[in-house]
Design an enzyme around this catalytic site. Structure first.
Site, mmCIF file in Angstrom:
data_model
loop_
_atom_site.group_PDB
_atom_site.id
_atom_site.type_symbol
_atom_site.label_atom_id
_atom_site.label_comp_id
_atom_site.label_asym_id
_atom_site.label_seq_id
_atom_site.Cartn_x
_atom_site.Cartn_y
_atom_site.Cartn_z
ATOM 1 N N ASP A 277 9.831 43.184 127.909
ATOM 2 C CA ASP A 277 10.760 43.536 128.196
ATOM 3 C C ASP A 277 10.339 44.135 129.979
ATOM 4 O OD1 ASP A 277 13.348 44.362 128.869
ATOM 5 O OD2 ASP A 277 13.426 45.696 127.127
HETATM 6 C C1 BGC Z 1 16.550 45.343 128.971
HETATM 7 C C2 BGC Z 1 16.348 43.878 128.460
HETATM 8 C C3 BGC Z 1 16.752 43.045 129.457
HETATM 9 C C4 BGC Z 1 15.967 43.214 130.654
HETATM 10 C C5 BGC Z 1 16.179 42.105 131.716
HETATM 11 C C6 BGC Z 1 15.731 45.254 130.424
HETATM 12 O O1 BGC Z 1 16.093 46.585 130.998
HETATM 13 O O2 BGC Z 1 15.781 46.107 128.144
HETATM 14 O O3 BGC Z 1 17.165 43.942 127.242
HETATM 15 O O4 BGC Z 1 16.777 41.611 128.831
HETATM 16 O O5 BGC Z 1 15.925 44.364 131.368
HETATM 17 O O6 BGC Z 1 17.224 42.365 132.492
#
Ligand code: BGC
Length: 785
Positions: A306
């Protein structure tokens, strides 16, 4: 900012009608929530591309290999970034493998050109984006889609999202979010399919099948990325990013199944989560990433961290420097580093120092290249810009968005009005409506918290659609309050508008961008701002009131559920919010959504979920609506100041018609644990076939989601008071009966034992066919040795 744009019923007549009996077979049975015929994990690799990958690996320098494992955000950030902007130069040097957060074919092609034409090995980039519930055509938020209990519909929405995003060059979505969550405080409950592993698995499969299509290399297919692996939905206190403690048994029984379903559906990638799990951050957890995901499930795709999760290992306290964070994440099984830049900064050096074997880097690079080959990016790296605009918001996509929105609406209450029947649907005698509330004329919030490229459209608001239906002179609109603020004057205007109308429709709830989704945990789950006061003043006029709740979670509104005659959970319905709502309000469409989670009475009950254990001191028939009066009422598992039961149970949802459940029959009265265990590891034939007859006893056509639950007693590990093992949506004309059949497989009776083995044990079994998790017709049977 989470998106690129913003983150911002009548019985008698029907009974008189001739009843027809027909048969339907389970669309989604407990035998398996997963239809067969999906591409499956093996489709990611083929001998030809593996050979090409071998050749590339031979030519790549260590830095170029590491480059494939590096991902940056080139658009609007979704968190603190690295501050880097020198992407063109880095791409040319082969230092970047993937980019996120850009969303137009032109931008994608510009970056791709550098990679393909200027980098030494011409390896295309992979472009990812959070396409969560639509790209341009915004569908209801995922929690809303889950309320449809309609995996086939969800699959279609994902297909549209794939077509649109691929037309903009996006071949990878960070979706589906398959985190089980039992806690409405957690803002991200809006992004998932609720609390149940069986429903969640069926939906996880549907998303993956929709995004990836029958062939990943079709130009309109995109790679799915089930997230967040794992346990993220169980953050303590419902506070986002918080720590998680889940026993291995509970992890396997409740939290892992939707991930497994997504992987079995062939998901090409997967995202590791922010949270720690039993002390080990999930983005550096060898047990979940390596042992389970790769070892047990044979996942061949990319594990992406993530956003800055690798860097966050330092704050978690398992790495005192960037190099250690990179090493821990990588060796645990995270192939790609989203945004931290720590693989870029340290991985090559870690190989040179011998701390990371180069063979492990090769494996990760192979996974990345495998997905790029599987998507056909080497053959067709560019996106045809001339086709981009035409792919968006196609009439059939918009029609699907309306159907989806209609199926996600959950009618929670529909009381009879004095001398009349239920308030909804609004009768043709309703000529004028007072439309009130901060969400009544709000197009942006209808799109939800992850709106990708969605833009508010003209037709989207309830006000616009209602005006079209009744004539604008018959819609007395008064905002009444903002979402978070308001004045006495606004409330007075709303009361006046109500007094001049036949009915008041209130559109109240949360602000999609700020109060739902990521980083939007709430400790209070009531209506924000002045909305509760507004509601009470409008109800005090004595006019009939319909409350439409827009939210990314269940809201604790005991007063509303007691005093407002009709209440509907609308979630955030997407780009066709207005038309869908109006069609349901006036009965063109009969509401059929069912709750994919348990709706609490108060925050203090959370986490609250239907598939809970019984405890050693269940309250039995103690009256929990009053404080304990004696020791027998006190020393039981209860609150002294709140009931145990939810406001509305999992699976609940009313219709404008009524359904009768009857004639439950099982083809066997005994099952043998030995046979079931054999079946578990072998044939897929049903272990038990359950049938029941469902009749529409009202005067309207309606759709009902029939649910099948089991309870096992006498097993070595305590089992939930109920567990969903099958469901199917059926359509019934007034007076019509259908026989529903659930062919249950052995897994409907299996569980994870204390040694973490998936087994069937001798047990007393109770089985229900039910309209929701709190009722139903039941039968007992036995599993013998
Ligand atoms: C979130 C994810 C997301 C990623 C990319 C993160 O802050 O937890 O769910 O896919 O950002 O935008």
């Amino acid at each position: 900012m989470k998106s690129l744009l913003h983150r911002s019923a009548v019985l008698a007549l029907a009974l008189a009608l001739a009843s027809t009996t027909s048969t339907t077979s389970a669309q989604t049975s407990a035998h398996s929530p997963i239809p067969s015929g999906n591409p499956g994990p093996a489709s990611l690799s083929n001998p030809d591309s593996e050979k090409k990958i071998d050749e590339l690996l031979r030519k790549m320098t260590l830095e170029e290999k590491v480059g494939q494992l590096v991902q940056y955000s080139a658009g609007q950030p979704t968190g603190p970034g690295t501050g880097r902007t020198d992407y063109a130069d880095m791409i040319q040097k082969g230092e970047i493998g993937a980019i996120l957060n850009i969303a137009t074919a032109r931008e994608v092609n510009a970056f791709q050109k550098i990679a393909v034409e200027k980098s030494r090995l011409h390896i295309p980039l992979l472009f990812g984006l959070d396409v969560i519930h639509g790209f341009k055509t915004e569908f209801p938020i995922p929690l809303g889609l889950a309320a449809s209990w309609d995996p086939a519909l969800i699959q279609q929405t994902a297909r549209v999202a794939a077509r649109e995003s691929s037309a903009s060059g996006i071949r990878w979505t960070f979706s589906p979010m398959v985190d089980i969550s039992r806690d409405a405080r957690w803002g991200r409950i809006a992004e998932g399919a609720g609390e149940d592993p069986f429903l969640g698995s069926a939906i996880a499969h549907a998303y993956v099948a929709g995004y990836q299509g029958s062939r990943l290399d079709a130009p309109d297919s995109i790679a799915a990325c089930p997230k967040h692996f794992v346990g993220y939905g169980a953050v303590e206190g419902g506070r986002d990013y918080n720590s998680v403690e889940i026993s291995e048994h509970t992890l396997r029984q409740f939290y892992l199944p939707p991930f497994r379903a997504a992987v079995d559906a062939g998901a090409a990638t997967l995202m590791s989560s922010f949270n720690s799990l039993n002390g080990v951050p999930s983005s550096a957890n060898p047990f979940t990433l390596d042992h389970i995901l790769r070892g047990e499930w044979h996942f061949q795709g990319i594990v992406d961290s993530d956003y800055t999760a690798v860097m966050e290992l330092m704050a978690h306290g398992i790495a005192n420097d960037g190099a250690t964070a990179a090493r821990r994440a990588f060796l645990a099984g995270v192939d790609m580093d989203m945004v931290s830049s720590l693989y870029h900064d340290h991985l090559a050096q870690l190989v040179r120092s011998g701390e990371v074997p180069e063979a492990r880097v090769d494996e990760s690079v192979r996974r990345v290249l495998r997905v790029k080959f599987a998507l056909g990016l080497f053959e067709r790296p560019y996106t045809d810009e001339s086709h981009e605009a035409g792919a968006m918001l196609q009439p059939e996509s918009i029609a699907l968005a309306r159907t989806a929105a209609e199926r996600t609406l959950v009618l929670l209450k529909n009381a009879d009005m004095p001398g009349q029947g239920p308030l909804l649907p609004l009768s043709s005698s309703v000529k004028s409506v007072a439309l009130i509330g901060p969400l009544a004329d709000d197009a942006a919030d209808m799109l939800g918290s992850w709106a990708a490229q969605g833009r508010p459209l003209d037709e989207i608001t309830l006000r616009g659609s209602l005006a079209r239906r009744l004539g604008s002179e018959n819609v007395r609109y008064a905002k009444g309050s903002g979402i978070l603020d308001g004045t006495d004057e606004q409330i007075a205007e709303a009361v006046k508008a109500t007094q001049q109308a036949d009915v008041a429709i209130l559109a109240l709830g949360e602000n999609a961008a700020e109060m739902t989704g990521e980083a939007a945990s709430r400790a209070f789950l009531g209506l924000p701002g002045h909305q509760q006061l507004l509601l009470e003043k409008v109800v005090a006029t004595g006019k009939p009131v319909v409350l439409l709740l827009f939210s990314g979670r269940p809201l604790t509104l005991p007063w509303a559920f007691e005093h407002v005659p009709a209440v509907m959970a609308c979630w955030f319905p997407g780009v066709q919010a207005g038309p869908a709502l109006v069609r349901v309000l006036f009965g063109d469409v009969n509401p059929s959504g069912k709750l994919p989670l348990t709706w609490p009475r108060s925050v203090g009950q959370e986490p609250l979920y239907y598939n809970a254990l019984n405890t050693g001191r269940p309250p039995g028939d103690v009256d929990l609506t009053r404080p304990p009066q004696n020791i027998f009422e006190k020393y039981v598992s209860r609150y002294i100041d709140q009931q145990n039961s939810p406001q509305f149970p999992f699976g609940f949802g009313l219709s404008y018609t009524t359904f009768r459940y009857a004639n439950l029959s099982l083809d066997k009265s005994k099952l043998s644990a030995k046979d079931l265990n054999d079946l578990l590891h072998g044939a897929t034939k049903p272990a038990l076939t359950v049938t029941a007859e469902i009749t529409n006893t009202g005067s309207r056509s309606g759709e009902e989601t029939v649910q099948c639950y089991v309870r096992l007693q006498g097993t070595s590990v305590a089992q939930p008071v109920r567990a969903l093992v099958g469901f199917q949506r059926i359509a019934l004309a007034p007076g019509e009966s259908k026989k529903v059949t659930f062919p249950l497989g052995p897994e409907a009776f299996a569980f994870w034992d204390a040694l973490n083995k998936f087994v069937v044990e001798p047990a007393k079994v109770t089985l229900w066919i039910a309209p929701d998790s709190s009722q139903g017709i039941r039968q007992e049977l036995e599993i013998t040795k």
